[in-house]
Motif scaffolding. Structure first.
Motif, short mmCIF file in Angstrom:
data_model
loop_
_atom_site.label_atom_id
_atom_site.label_comp_id
_atom_site.label_asym_id
_atom_site.label_seq_id
_atom_site.Cartn_x
_atom_site.Cartn_y
_atom_site.Cartn_z
N GLY A 1 10.80 82.30 57.65
CA GLY A 1 10.70 83.24 58.77
C GLY A 1 9.27 83.47 59.18
N GLY B 1 13.78 84.06 56.83
CA GLY B 1 14.24 82.71 57.07
C GLY B 1 15.38 82.26 56.18
N MET C 1 15.18 80.49 63.29
CA MET C 1 14.84 80.59 61.88
C MET C 1 14.08 79.35 61.42
N SER D 1 9.16 79.45 62.91
CA SER D 1 10.15 80.16 63.72
C SER D 1 9.49 81.13 64.70
N ARG E 1 12.45 90.82 65.44
CA ARG E 1 12.92 90.35 64.13
C ARG E 1 14.34 90.83 63.88
N VAL F 1 13.69 86.48 65.64
CA VAL F 1 13.40 85.59 64.51
C VAL F 1 14.05 86.17 63.26
N LEU F 2 14.70 85.31 62.46
CA LEU F 2 15.33 85.75 61.22
C LEU F 2 14.26 86.06 60.18
N SER F 3 14.14 87.32 59.81
CA SER F 3 13.18 87.72 58.78
C SER F 3 13.55 87.08 57.44
#
Length: 453
Positions: free
Chosen positions: A149, A175, A145, A153, A42, A171-173
């Motif tokens: 998130g 989102g 993303m 994703s 993340r 992964v973009l926490s």
């Protein structure tokens, strides 16, 4: 532990992939395995923006094309898990029949497209040419993303890490939703160092945008609000421009431009109201602009201004577009209430016979009054962001009173070249000289954009 989690995700995916009939239990098992902590790394908003900015890592947006078009992180590549119709149908199923059936429907729809998704992602990564950290040329950093998130994703991130060799996926926490929360606060963040703002102002036709771009060519920092909005801010601001972005995406572009600036240097921004065409200037940036410590007011002769306006709005190339003349006529007609029918008719007549200098001259007095009355006043922003009980609101509403704007106003006079156009070299030199003198006289500016006085 991480290896065991990834093995569990592979096993769960294999069950889903090989099943002749998908079941809710199988989808729940795969979703739980793919989204388990540690399966995919993340990253927060700050890490993601820093890594993907200016030719860095690749940012892949797994949301639908419609979501992406409304607004996205600048530089992101859309590799949608669902198309617009599938997303709508899955969302409807989730609300009416539950999560399990929605996941089965979604997987059934996307399964035939997964190979194409992986290929599109691989192409984007290859085109980006991103290199991993630590000098490992064979490792490429990829950020994925979705809106929150969550499942989209996480599943796409896991799939890409499995199918594309030599990538490190995060992964973009939070989102896109988390990014937007950050974006709505960034320009007003008092705990983050910020550059000093120099406003470049002046009446219509003095060449403010030309000055900004010439400053940029000299290595100075700018935010081209009109360029990002694809609009020059007036009734004729559409001329020669592509369609405007959504106001939301405009906000994303402006805020990310602000975030990328060197806080130890000046940034030059054109004098604007709270809207550029249909795009809204970030309220917190607008406060900074109206409280800028220095305003460069460009002053030019009427001849220079008329020459600039004709160059900007009535070149041979622009007039070759068959839509140019009717659109110009429509824009002029929109000013009837303010200019009066007789004056509008006179301007239209000049337009039809090709006397573009006369058209510009017929509009100058109106725009001069508009600029002097509004933009050279402080004019506090009256927009609200959210209601009184909205805990995410970072700007409430401001007073509508007008007062002299904050900061020192310095006049810089434009000179003309032999062809009548603005001498940009001398203009930039004079602007930088004015800024240098300001620095010598005032030293370090302690600017608090939260203050309105």
């Amino acid at each position: 532990m991480a290896l065991e989690l990834r093995e569990a995700a592979r096993a769960a995916f294999e069950v889903v992939w090989s099943a002749s009939t998908l079941t809710e239990d199988a989808m729940e098992a795969f979703a739980a395995a793919a989204t388990a902590p540690g399966v995919v790394e993340r990253a927060d908003v700050r890490e993601t923006l820093t890594a993907t900015r200016d030719g860095g890592a690749t940012l892949l947006d797994a949301r639908s094309p419609g979501e992406f078009a409304k607004g996205h992180i600048p530089g992101a590549v859309n590799v949608p898990l669902f198309d617009n119709d599938t997303r709508a149908e899955v969302g409807k199923t989730y609300k009416t029949r539950g999560r399990g059936e929605a996941m089965v429907l979604g997987m059934t729809a996307v399964a035939p497209q997964l190979d194409a998704l992986v290929e599109a992602a691989a192409r984007a990564i290859a085109e980006r040419g991103a290199k991993g950290s630590g000098g490992k040329d064979d490792v490429k950093d990829v950020y994925v993303m979705c809106f929150r998130g969550g499942m989209r994703s996480s599943c796409v991130g896991w799939l890409l890490s499995e199918k594309i060799p030599g990538v490190r996926v995060r992964v973009l926490s939070g989102g896109y939703k988390g990014f937007r929360k950050w974006a709505l606060e960034r320009c007003g963040a008092l705990d983050v160092p910020a550059p000093k703002v120099c406003i470049v102002g002046g009446r219509t036709g003095v060449g403010k945008t030309r000055a900004l771009l010439a400053l940029e060519a000299k290595g100075e920092q700018i935010i081209d609000l009109e360029g990002l909005a694809n609009h020059a801010g007036s009734a004729f601001g559409w001329v020669g421009r592509e369609p405007q972005p959504t106001s939301e995406h405009y906000s994303n572009m402006v805020v990310c431009t602000w975030d990328a600036l060197d806080p130890t240097r000046w940034v030059y921004i054109e004098d604007e109201g709270p809207h550029v065409g249909r795009c809204s200037v970030d309220p917190l940036l607008f406060v900074r602009m109206r409280n800028a410590p220095l305003v460069i007011r460009m002053v030019a002769s009427r001849d220079i201004r008329l020459h600039t306006l004709v160059e900007d709005y009535a070149t041979d190339d622009l007039r070759s577009n068959p839509e140019w003349l009717p659109a110009m006529e429509e824009s002029i007609e929109k000013l009837t209430k303010r200019l009066g029918g007789l004056r509008v008719k006179e301007i239209r007549d000049k337009l039809e016979v090709g006397d573009f200098t006369a058209v510009a001259e017929g509009l100058l007095d109106y725009y001069d009054e508009l600029y002097d009355k509004h933009l050279m006043q402080k004019r506090k922003d009256r927009r609200g962001r959210g209601g009184a009980n909205d805990e995410t609101s970072s700007v409430t509403s401001f007073s509508s009173t007008e007062e002299e704007r904050a900061g020192v106003v310095v006049d810089v006079h434009c000179r003309a070249r032999e062809d009548g156009a603005i001498d940009e070299e001398s203009l930039v030199r004079d602007i930088l000289c004015a800024v240098g003198l300001f620095d010598c006289q005032h030293g370090t500016i302690e600017e608090d954009p939260s203050e309105e006085g």
